[in-house]
Write a protein that holds these residues in place. Structure first.
Motif, PDB file in Angstrom:
ATOM      1  N   MET A   1       0.843  -1.197   0.000  1.00  0.00           N
ATOM      2  CA  MET A   1       0.000   0.000   0.000  1.00  0.00           C
ATOM      3  C   MET A   1       0.879   1.248   0.000  1.00  0.00           C
ATOM      4  O   MET A   1       1.910   1.293   0.641  1.00  0.00           O
ATOM      5  N   PHE A  12     -14.620  -0.033   4.053  1.00  0.00           N
ATOM      6  CA  PHE A  12     -14.974  -0.881   2.915  1.00  0.00           C
ATOM      7  C   PHE A  12     -16.328  -1.532   3.175  1.00  0.00           C
ATOM      8  O   PHE A  12     -16.536  -2.158   4.215  1.00  0.00           O
ATOM      9  N   TRP A  38     -15.518   2.902   0.253  1.00  0.00           N
ATOM     10  CA  TRP A  38     -15.287   2.129  -0.973  1.00  0.00           C
ATOM     11  C   TRP A  38     -16.182   0.901  -0.937  1.00  0.00           C
ATOM     12  O   TRP A  38     -16.240   0.182   0.054  1.00  0.00           O
ATOM     13  N   MET A  40     -17.611  -2.471  -3.453  1.00  0.00           N
ATOM     14  CA  MET A  40     -17.549  -3.242  -4.696  1.00  0.00           C
ATOM     15  C   MET A  40     -18.920  -3.400  -5.346  1.00  0.00           C
ATOM     16  O   MET A  40     -19.026  -3.821  -6.487  1.00  0.00           O
ATOM     17  N   LEU A  61     -14.544   0.546  -9.895  1.00  0.00           N
ATOM     18  CA  LEU A  61     -14.275   1.333  -8.692  1.00  0.00           C
ATOM     19  C   LEU A  61     -15.416   2.304  -8.447  1.00  0.00           C
ATOM     20  O   LEU A  61     -15.765   3.105  -9.324  1.00  0.00           O
ATOM     21  N   GLU A 162      -5.785  -4.562 -11.461  1.00  0.00           N
ATOM     22  CA  GLU A 162      -5.963  -4.845 -10.043  1.00  0.00           C
ATOM     23  C   GLU A 162      -6.693  -3.660  -9.421  1.00  0.00           C
ATOM     24  O   GLU A 162      -6.163  -2.552  -9.359  1.00  0.00           O
ATOM     25  N   ASP A 164      -7.537  -2.883  -6.320  1.00  0.00           N
ATOM     26  CA  ASP A 164      -6.982  -2.249  -5.131  1.00  0.00           C
ATOM     27  C   ASP A 164      -5.766  -1.384  -5.470  1.00  0.00           C
ATOM     28  O   ASP A 164      -5.598  -0.287  -4.939  1.00  0.00           O
ATOM     29  N   LYS A 165      -4.908  -1.847  -6.354  1.00  0.00           N
ATOM     30  CA  LYS A 165      -3.738  -1.067  -6.760  1.00  0.00           C
ATOM     31  C   LYS A 165      -4.161   0.234  -7.437  1.00  0.00           C
ATOM     32  O   LYS A 165      -3.630   1.323  -7.138  1.00  0.00           O
ATOM     33  N   PHE A 167      -7.031   1.759  -7.128  1.00  0.00           N
ATOM     34  CA  PHE A 167      -7.704   2.572  -6.123  1.00  0.00           C
ATOM     35  C   PHE A 167      -6.700   3.392  -5.314  1.00  0.00           C
ATOM     36  O   PHE A 167      -6.828   4.603  -5.173  1.00  0.00           O
ATOM     37  N   TYR A 168      -5.685   2.719  -4.775  1.00  0.00           N
ATOM     38  CA  TYR A 168      -4.696   3.428  -3.948  1.00  0.00           C
ATOM     39  C   TYR A 168      -3.887   4.431  -4.765  1.00  0.00           C
ATOM     40  O   TYR A 168      -3.533   5.503  -4.264  1.00  0.00           O
TER      41      TYR A 168
END
Length: 255
Positions: A1, A12, A38, A40, A61, A162, A164-165, A167-168
């Motif tokens: 992260m 989440f 966040w 899904m 997202l 990905e 999560d990648k 998103f961050y």
């Protein structure tokens, strides 16, 4: 992260009607600055006005960010939209050079919409006190209703992402843009936004609605030239060589 400039408070949710609405329901309880919701599976997401934001579960997202105690006057409310639009554009530009910002709040890839931003400001004593920024980005979804002219990163670029990648990376990019704004002001933010506007300096067709600054209405050919210091769109009309400016409710880019 990634390490962020400011700490984020990430919540989440497996399923929610709308991440923006979730923040509104809980804003008086425990919301901190840089709270991020966040989910899904957003079942009733919406865009500007009455527009809906429909996405396939687990493929895209959908999240919202809560900003507290920002110091912007009412007429500068569009700045947060620019900051977030720029941040998303810069993140996605590394994947494709055909990414654009469609005024005021859409992200365009290869002439189709892949993302949207909904900014909701709360005003107190003529100052913006809090902001909720809702963000929807089509990532790995492949099927779309033909009526919406939408697409996704995967559909155009033919690769899986990905979530999560991505998103961050977007959150970090938003913080970086916001930090630059706090130390440099809006000039660089505005310049980047304007220079990456979809269809800027190209002949387009617009549906012009009633406008107190403009004696025309109906379908017209024009060219996007700039954004005013109040966030309005500046259009040049070829035949008359005149410039008019429009709020979001007064004009629609057709093609």
């Amino acid at each position: 992260m990634k390490r962020f400039i400011w700490p984020i408070y990430l919540i989440f949710l497996k399923k929610v009607d709308s991440t923006n609405q979730y923040i509104k329901r809980n804003i008086s309880k425990w919301m901190n600055n840089w709270t991020v919701i966040w989910s899904m599976h957003q079942t009733n997401g919406r865009g500007v006005g009455k527009n809906l934001w429909k996405t396939e579960k687990g493929k895209n997202l959908t999240f919202s960010i809560f900003f507290k105690s920002i110091t912007l006057s009412i007429d500068k409310g569009y700045i947060m939209n620019m900051i977030i639009s720029n941040a998303i554009h810069k993140t996605l530009f590394s994947y494709s050079k055909f990414i654009w910002i469609k005024w005021p709040n859409d992200i365009i890839l290869m002439n189709k919409k892949i993302g949207g931003i909904l900014i909701e400001n709360k005003v107190f004593h003529k100052k913006i006190h809090t902001t909720i920024a809702g963000i929807g980005l089509n990532v790995n979804q492949l099927k779309f209703d033909y009526k919406f002219q939408a697409t996704s990163l995967k559909k155009i670029l033919n690769k899986d992402f990905e979530l999560d990648k991505l998103f961050y990376n977007i959150i970090y990019s938003i913080q970086k843009e916001y930090f630059l704004f706090t130390i440099q002001g809006e000039s660089n933010i505005r310049d980047y936004y304007v220079s990456h506007l979809y269809m800027k300096d190209k002949i387009s067709f617009f549906y012009i609605k009633k406008n107190v600054h403009c004696e025309i209405n109906g379908l017209y050919k024009g060219i996007i030239r700039n954004i005013t210091k109040r966030g309005n769109l500046v259009i040049e009309f070829n035949k008359k060589k005149k410039f008019f400016f429009f709020s979001q409710k007064e004009v629609q880019l057709i093609f």
